[in-house]
Design a protein around this motif. Structure first.
Motif, PDB file in Angstrom:
ATOM      1  N   GLN A  76      10.593   3.967  -0.250  1.00 46.72           N
ATOM      2  CA  GLN A  76      10.082   3.467   1.010  1.00 46.72           C
ATOM      3  C   GLN A  76       8.559   3.430   1.026  1.00 46.72           C
ATOM      4  OE1 GLN A  76      12.177   2.426   3.445  1.00 46.72           O
ATOM      5  NE2 GLN A  76      13.694   2.749   1.838  1.00 46.72           N
ATOM      6  N   VAL A  77       8.012   2.345   1.539  1.00 43.12           N
ATOM      7  CA  VAL A  77       6.572   2.260   1.787  1.00 43.12           C
ATOM      8  C   VAL A  77       6.361   1.694   3.178  1.00 43.12           C
ATOM      9  CG1 VAL A  77       5.866   1.993  -0.620  1.00 43.12           C
ATOM     10  CG2 VAL A  77       6.450  -0.025   0.761  1.00 43.12           C
ATOM     11  N   GLY A  79       0.043   5.401   6.156  1.00 41.33           N
ATOM     12  CA  GLY A  79       1.274   5.966   5.626  1.00 41.33           C
ATOM     13  C   GLY A  79       2.241   6.228   6.767  1.00 41.33           C
ATOM     14  N   ASP A 139      11.568  -1.037   1.583  1.00 42.47           N
ATOM     15  CA  ASP A 139      11.259  -0.688   0.206  1.00 42.47           C
ATOM     16  C   ASP A 139      10.273  -1.621  -0.459  1.00 42.47           C
ATOM     17  OD1 ASP A 139      14.518  -0.964   0.436  1.00 42.47           O
ATOM     18  OD2 ASP A 139      13.417  -2.598  -0.540  1.00 42.47           O
ATOM     19  N   LEU A 140       9.585  -1.006  -1.389  1.00 40.72           N
ATOM     20  CA  LEU A 140       8.422  -1.610  -2.011  1.00 40.72           C
ATOM     21  C   LEU A 140       8.685  -2.993  -2.613  1.00 40.72           C
ATOM     22  CD1 LEU A 140       5.467  -1.328  -2.813  1.00 40.72           C
ATOM     23  CD2 LEU A 140       6.191  -0.028  -4.829  1.00 40.72           C
ATOM     24  N   VAL A 178       0.859  -3.730   1.779  1.00 39.44           N
ATOM     25  CA  VAL A 178       1.491  -2.409   1.791  1.00 39.44           C
ATOM     26  C   VAL A 178       0.390  -1.361   1.717  1.00 39.44           C
ATOM     27  CG1 VAL A 178       3.697  -3.103   0.826  1.00 39.44           C
ATOM     28  CG2 VAL A 178       1.839  -2.500  -0.714  1.00 39.44           C
ATOM     29  N   THR A 179       0.631  -0.207   2.359  1.00 39.00           N
ATOM     30  CA  THR A 179      -0.439   0.800   2.427  1.00 39.00           C
ATOM     31  C   THR A 179      -0.557   1.556   1.118  1.00 39.00           C
ATOM     32  OG1 THR A 179       1.080   2.446   3.293  1.00 39.00           O
ATOM     33  CG2 THR A 179      -0.100   1.103   4.896  1.00 39.00           C
ATOM     34  N   SER A 180       0.512   1.580   0.327  1.00 42.30           N
ATOM     35  CA  SER A 180       0.450   2.336  -0.916  1.00 42.30           C
ATOM     36  C   SER A 180       1.458   1.770  -1.893  1.00 42.30           C
ATOM     37  CB  SER A 180       0.760   3.801  -0.639  1.00 42.30           C
ATOM     38  OG  SER A 180       1.098   4.446  -1.840  1.00 42.30           O
ATOM     39  N   LYS A 181       1.143   1.825  -3.176  1.00 39.80           N
ATOM     40  CA  LYS A 181       2.112   1.344  -4.168  1.00 39.80           C
ATOM     41  C   LYS A 181       3.012   2.475  -4.634  1.00 39.80           C
ATOM     42  CE  LYS A 181       0.166  -2.904  -4.971  1.00 39.80           C
ATOM     43  NZ  LYS A 181      -1.134  -3.383  -5.380  1.00 39.80           N
ATOM     44  N   THR A 182       2.799   3.662  -4.068  1.00 36.57           N
ATOM     45  CA  THR A 182       3.668   4.792  -4.400  1.00 36.57           C
ATOM     46  C   THR A 182       4.554   5.085  -3.189  1.00 36.57           C
ATOM     47  OG1 THR A 182       1.732   5.643  -5.505  1.00 36.57           O
ATOM     48  CG2 THR A 182       3.660   7.079  -5.405  1.00 36.57           C
ATOM     49  N   PRO A 183       5.845   5.034  -3.375  1.00 35.77           N
ATOM     50  CA  PRO A 183       6.735   5.273  -2.243  1.00 35.77           C
ATOM     51  C   PRO A 183       6.596   6.686  -1.689  1.00 35.77           C
ATOM     52  CG  PRO A 183       7.921   4.358  -4.121  1.00 35.77           C
ATOM     53  CD  PRO A 183       6.554   4.703  -4.616  1.00 35.77           C
TER      54      PRO A 183
END
Lengths: 246, 531
Positions: free
Chosen positions: B122-123, B135, B192-193, B209-214
């Motif tokens: 999830q992102v 986030g 999801d990303l 997206v705020t981050s590429k890491t879920p």
């Protein structure tokens, strides 16, 4: 006039606790015209509706040509072909033309072929002076014209007895005459008829016998000249005084 | 990632279905002897699965095809509403579900999952440059609102963090969630990303997206029936081969628009037991495919904003939409042809003198009126097979819609018949007509004219309600519209076109009825000269 075609014997009709007919006995000879008079609610309509079983009698019997009529569907269809009815509010079928109104029952009930039914129907419409309205819908006709179509419709089944349930009560005064004329014509042809009516002058002229109904009973009956000029009962006198002078 | 099905509604039926004599795991043998592997998917989920040129394409599609090669069978992808995929699996209409399904403990109780074949998570997506949102925790702040796809792990993850339900906007598709945030009705979308990346790239340049890491990691698995463990064992072996011989990396690059990260295969190996507990054949992992040189990430927008109307895409989309419209029309027409006469019969039974007939008609009407149409469709398509009655999708759809419409039509006819003046019936009876003749020649012709307006309503409602049958894999207009909209780049254009097509179907209907009504005008004129 020959023997009785229709006999009503001690007919009682109740709606719930309300006894509308309290034992009516009446015999109608072939070719006889009977006028039924009486105030509203005296039971004239209910009597007519019981005769062709639109209402089933609570007790008592109705005989047609000596046979007691019964309420099962098969007997009813036979009876109703013999006993025609004309309603206060015409009850024409609004989705059919005048001619179609007249021919529907002969075609579907008597199974007469369409061509023959149409010929007969046109003759009947001519008889009630409406030949030129054959293709008009009821909604396009005046009340008097509609009632004449309704009479033609009843005649189309060639019934032995015709019942008229206040045939002119729903009409504007100027349209009453044309309908009464037609009924007079039928009387002259020797039709057996029972006519519930408030038209006293007409009743006196056309009826062979007049019955005065009061609170579900035939209080008095006899030839029109006697009933209208010299009634025995005080209630009859009161009713006639009111009816003739209103 | 994806939603839980309408489990509550379906539970009793699924239990009923599973009461069939339990056949031991022989799904693999049946797939082999059939020569075809049937896979259910909800093709509204790029880049995993969506419709292009009337075919299901995407990451899952390509993986599925490779699985077929390994098993030596053909692969059929069947697209249907998400709410129908598990029911289709339970009732043996398909062998597998591949629809980006997250492996959860809850789902593992009911189904057999393969080993994880994709690592997702999830992102949060925000409007570009909206630095308030970095986030999931920023969405929890007072009065902020999150948009999610309904009944997905995106929704669950926010609920788990303590977000009150009324601040979570739930949508049918993730695209609608993005749209909601884009329209400033919510502050961020959670999903999801890979799906977000695809949606943003295709039509939402103003989002990121705020981050590429879920913030929550998830494993996707392929789903088989509980008795399908042998099939899953074979799938696991096949997956192992696909992952190790470079095919997985190729498919990954093709759909995710970036090279397969080095750690991913190792991680996929690490979690290989996260699926169902089947004695796994451990295959040594190879890193050959992972050593490939990196391809530059394609992050730029391919097309304009989802908001700009793009008539140009209609050129390819319209023919597809029209095939959907054709099915919608066919469904409606056949349903009306069956439902209206049936409804009339039910109305006559309802007014009959026979108590038994009247009772049956009343029970029928009450059951149909008292339960949702969607439920009736499920029962006919998914539950009847358990009783040995298995209708194909189109017939199921028609049967459900007809039975439903008939109940409403019956009440319309009953009201119409009862509205005819009793004098009409009496006049017919006084002429010696039987009950049947009276009904046929006197009452019904007048009734039909009166019930025409409510019947038209019913027909128009039916035309639109027919979209519900998409749960049984019928690609009618609304379904085709959804599928097209998820990929076309401009959902606005597609949905506008769908709306126009619906109108184009209902307007002629109402025009026809208006003509009929004026032709039968004579019934309405009031008698002249009557008091």
């Amino acid at each position: 006039m020959s023997g009785a075609i229709l006999t009503v014997d001690n007919l009682v009709k109740s709606f719930g606790r309300n006894e509308v007919l309290k034992g009516i006995t009446l015999s109608v000879a072939e070719g006889e015209v009977i006028g039924l008079i009486g105030s509203s609610g005296s039971g004239k309509s209910t009597l007519l509706r019981c005769i062709n079983h639109l209402e089933s009698p609570t007790s008592g019997t109705i005989s047609f040509r000596g046979k007691t009529t019964r309420s099962d569907p098969a007997s009813l269809n036979v009876l109703r072909q013999e006993v025609g009815m004309v309603f206060q509010r015409f009850n024409l079928f609004p989705h059919l033309t005048a001619l179609q109104n007249v021919t529907l029952a002969p075609r579907k009930v008597r199974r007469i072929d369409a061509e023959k039914a149409r010929e007969e129907g046109e003759k009947l419409l001519a008889q009630v002076q409406l030949a030129e309205k054959a293709d008009n819908y009821p909604g396009e006709l005046s009340g008097g014209q509609q009632q004449r179509v309704a009479i033609a419709r009843a005649l189309a089944m060639n019934p032995a007895v015709l019942l008229f349930d206040e045939p002119t009560s729903a009409l504007d005064p100027e349209l009453v005459g044309e309908v009464l004329e037609v009924i007079q014509l039928l009387a002259a042809q020797g039709r057996t008829m029972l006519i519930a009516t408030h038209e006293m002058g007409f009743c006196r002229e056309v009826a062979h016998r007049v019955c005065f109904l009061d609170a579900g009973r035939i209080l008095e009956q006899g030839p029109p000249e006697i009933i209208f000029e010299n009634p025995k009962e005080i209630r009859t006198r009161e009713f006639l005084t009111r009816a003739l002078h209103h | 990632m994806k939603r839980c099905i309408l489990r509550l509604i379906l539970l009793p039926f699924l239990v009923a279905c599973s009461l069939r004599p339990a056949c031991a795991d022989e799904d693999l043998a049946r797939v082999r002897s059939r020569g075809a592997l049937r896979i259910a998917t909800d093709a509204t989920y790029p880049p995993f699965e969506y419709i292009e040129n009337e075919n299901v394409v995407g990451f899952d599609r390509d993986i599925g095809d490779e699985l077929g090669k390994e098993l030596g069978v053909k692969v059929q992808f069947i697209s249907m509403e998400w709410s129908g995929v598990f029911a289709a699996l339970e009732t043996d209409k398909v062998d597998l579900v591949m629809s980006g399904v997250t492996i959860t403990e809850e789902r593992k109780k009911g189904y057999t999952f393969s080993r994880p074949y994709f690592l997702s998570g999830q992102v949060v997506a925000r409007r570009k440059g909206d630095t308030r949102i970095n986030g999931p925790d920023d969405l929890l702040r007072e009065n902020r609102i999150a948009a999610v796809q309904s009944e997905t792990t995106g929704q669950y993850s926010m609920e788990k963090r303590g977000m009150p339900k009324d601040r979570i906007h739930r949508f049918d598709t993730l695209q609608d969630g993005i749209l909601d945030t884009r329209n400033k009705k919510s502050d961020g979308a959670v999903g999801d990303l890979p799906a977000f990346k695809d949606i943003i790239r295709k039509g939402y340049p103003e989002m990121e997206v705020t981050s590429k890491t879920p913030f929550v990691e998830e494993n996707l698995g392929i789903v088989a029936r509980r008795q399908g463990r042998d099939l899953v064992a074979a799938i696991n072996v096949a997956l192992e081969r696909i992952m190790t011989d470079g095919r997985y990396a190729r498919i990954y690059e093709k759909w995710m628009q970036e090279p397969l990260p080095l750690a991913t295969l190792a991680k996929l190996h690490e979690v290989r037991n996260a699926g169902a507990l089947i004695p796994p054949e451990i295959v040594a992992s190879t890193a050959a495919a992972m050593a490939k040189p990196a391809i530059k990430e394609a992050d730029t927008a391919l097309t304009g904003s989802a908001f700009s109307l793009r008539p140009d895409i209609l050129k390819t989309a319209l023919p597809i939409l029209l095939t959907g419209a054709r099915l919608t029309l066919l469904l409606t027409a056949v349903t009306l042809l069956i439902g209206v006469p049936l409804g009339l019969l039910v109305a006559l039974a309802r007014l009959s003198h026979f108590g038994l007939l009247r009772g049956i008609a009343m029970v029928y009407i009450e059951i149909v009126r008292g339960t949702p149409l969607l439920m009736q469709i499920y029962v006919i398509y998914f539950v009847l097979p358990a009783l040995g009655i298995s209708l194909p999708a189109f017939l199921s759809g028609v049967a459900a819609l007809s039975l439903n419409a008939a109940a409403y039509v019956a009440e319309i006819f009953r009201a119409g018949i009862e509205s005819i003046d009793t004098g009409q019936r009496e006049a017919a009876q006084a002429l010696g007509m039987t009950g049947g003749q009276t009904m046929r020649y006197v009452i019904l012709p007048q009734t039909i004219r009166r019930v025409l307006p409510p019947l038209t309503n019913e027909a128009a409602a039916l035309l639109k309600d027919s979209s519900l049958v998409s749960v049984v894999a019928l690609s009618e207009l609304m379904r085709v519209g959804k599928e097209t909209a998820t990929n076309a780049g401009s959902p606005t254009t597609i949905y506008l076109a769908v709306a126009c097509i619906y109108l184009a179907m209902t307007l002629p209907l109402t025009a026809l009825v208006r003509r009929l009504e004026s032709r039968w005008q004579f019934v309405r004129r009031t008698p002249k000269g009557a008091k």
